[in-house]
Enzyme design. Structure first.
Site, short mmCIF file in Angstrom:
data_model
loop_
_atom_site.label_atom_id
_atom_site.label_comp_id
_atom_site.label_asym_id
_atom_site.label_seq_id
_atom_site.Cartn_x
_atom_site.Cartn_y
_atom_site.Cartn_z
N ARG A 18 -6.95 11.00 1.08
CA ARG A 18 -6.49 9.95 0.17
C ARG A 18 -7.26 10.00 -1.15
O ARG A 18 -6.81 9.42 -2.15
CB ARG A 18 -6.66 8.57 0.81
N ARG A 72 4.51 3.53 2.51
CA ARG A 72 5.26 2.66 3.42
C ARG A 72 6.74 2.98 3.47
O ARG A 72 7.38 2.80 4.49
CB ARG A 72 5.08 1.20 3.02
N HIS A 120 -11.45 -0.87 9.37
CA HIS A 120 -10.41 -1.57 10.10
C HIS A 120 -10.89 -1.98 11.48
O HIS A 120 -10.46 -3.01 12.02
CB HIS A 120 -9.17 -0.68 10.26
N ASP A 155 0.87 -1.18 0.00
CA ASP A 155 0.00 0.00 0.00
C ASP A 155 0.91 1.23 0.00
O ASP A 155 1.47 1.60 1.03
CB ASP A 155 -0.88 0.03 1.26
N LYS A 179 -9.53 1.22 -5.69
CA LYS A 179 -10.18 0.84 -4.43
C LYS A 179 -10.92 2.05 -3.85
O LYS A 179 -10.58 3.20 -4.19
CB LYS A 179 -9.15 0.30 -3.43
N HIS A 180 -11.98 1.86 -3.04
CA HIS A 180 -12.53 0.61 -2.54
C HIS A 180 -13.95 0.49 -3.09
O HIS A 180 -14.82 1.25 -2.67
CB HIS A 180 -12.56 0.60 -1.03
N ASP A 183 -10.20 -6.90 0.45
CA ASP A 183 -9.43 -6.11 1.40
C ASP A 183 -9.00 -7.04 2.53
O ASP A 183 -9.40 -8.22 2.59
CB ASP A 183 -10.25 -4.92 1.91
#
Length: 359
Positions: A145, A72, A188, A64, A175-176, A258
């Site tokens: 985002r 990352r 999450h 990601d 996504k998503h 996911d």
């Protein structure tokens, strides 16, 4: 029997352990997702990816890495990419300049990852930026985002970014699906519910998927329930994945679930299900691959082993049927050509121009 390797798993550290190597060799392991904990510097990342490929050349190495707060790798030469909202804001001042800048971002993102051996980033985000319009009552997990509130702007900027990825030799993942931006809850840790009608969702949040159906290489559905369409989250729904995404919108690429460890993934119609049952439900609904993240450290990775072996047992018992089409869609995401070295990339004219275009 059809070979189909649908599981994307994770590893705990900076190098492979004996358990990692054993899991990578499992016949159902098809991908590996990296996190910040797997990063020390470029040399270490390149060495890790090279070792993975020496064991399984077909394994899809994913991350990601979108820009903004979801990136990352941030040190040792990696460019700090802006959040995607920056391109939407640029669009409001200079639309054509924004599309060129988004292409540049896609190229920088893809080229830097490819130079270190990573195959695929789960980007672009196609969710709409409802937070800008409606404030904190809408998704903070998406927020900046997203490119823009307007699905037309989102689609055009996403297509530009995907063009940059393609220039770098990298596929893409929208996504998503069909849209996570309207709900406030974070999947999450919760089970978001979007109570809008199917007509409203298709006309707005899901519209980019139809407009980009021939450009998207892969799609990741949302762990969101849309009760006016189906009682289960989109990633477990044949209505959303087969009838709408593939049937109505004409999408032909790969579908990733996911992360199955997210709260929104293991509650199906009020029941808490096992990881194996969640994987079977996702694959049965139309996913080609399923992700299980951040499970390599707890209990020595027992949950990863349980999923790998449990899904294999389900296959052998006829409870899950492998798909040759799904495997071909997985393999199609692998890069077709070797990347340039990092040193070569640093002097490449297209890369240097792309850096200048970033907002």
């Amino acid at each position: 029997m059809t070979e189909h390797a649908p599981i994307v798993l994770d590893i705990a550290g900076l190098s492979l352990t004996a358990d990692d190597r054993r899991r990578i060799a499992h016949p159902l392991a098809g991908g590996l997702i990296l996190f910040a904990r797997n990063w020390a510097d470029r040399a270490q990342l390149a060495s890790l990816c090279a070792e993975i490929k020496s064991l399984r050349p077909d394994l899809l190495i994913c991350v990601d890495h979108e820009g903004g707060r979801v990136q990352r790798f941030r040190t040792d030469g990696f460019t700090h990419l802006p959040a995607m909202r920056a391109f939407g804001e640029l669009w409001m001042r200079d639309a054509m300049g924004a599309t060129d800048a988004a292409t540049a971002a896609g190229y920088v993102l893809g080229a830097e990852l490819r130079a270190c051996g990573v195959d695929l980033s789960f980007t672009p985000v196609l969710d709409l930026d409802w937070q800008e319009e409606m404030g904190a009552s809408r998704s903070t997990v998406i927020g900046d985002r997203a490119f823009h509130r307007d699905p037309r702007v989102t689609a055009l900027l996403a297509k530009s970014l995907m063009h940059g990825l393609l220039q770098a030799g990298m596929a893409n993942c929208g996504k998503h699906f069909p849209g996570h931006g309207f709900v406030a809850a974070d999947s999450h840790v919760d089970i978001p519910v979007d109570r809008r009608s199917r007509k409203a969702i298709l006309a707005d949040d899901a519209a980019p998927y139809g407009w980009l159906s021939s450009s998207l290489a892969s799609v990741m559905p949302a762990h969101v329930v849309y009760p006016k369409v189906d009682s289960v989250p989109a990633g477990f729904s044949r209505i959303w994945l087969e009838d709408i995404l593939r049937g109505r919108l004409g999408f032909q690429g790969a579908v990733f679930s996911d992360d199955l460890s997210m709260a929104g993934a293991r509650q199906i119609e009020g029941r808490t299900v096992t990881y194996v049952a969640a994987a079977q439900a996702a694959l049965g609904a139309g996913c080609d691959m399923v992700l299980l993240c951040n499970q390599s450290e707890p209990e020595g990775g027992r949950i990863l082993d349980d999923l790998l072996d449990g899904l294999l047992a389900a296959r052998d018992a006829g409870q899950w049927r492998p798909s040759d089409a799904s495997e071909q869609r997985r393999l199609a995401l692998l890069p077709l050509a070797p990347p340039p070295s990092w040193d070569a990339l640093m002097t490449e004219a297209r890369y240097l121009r792309a850096l200048d275009l970033l907002p």
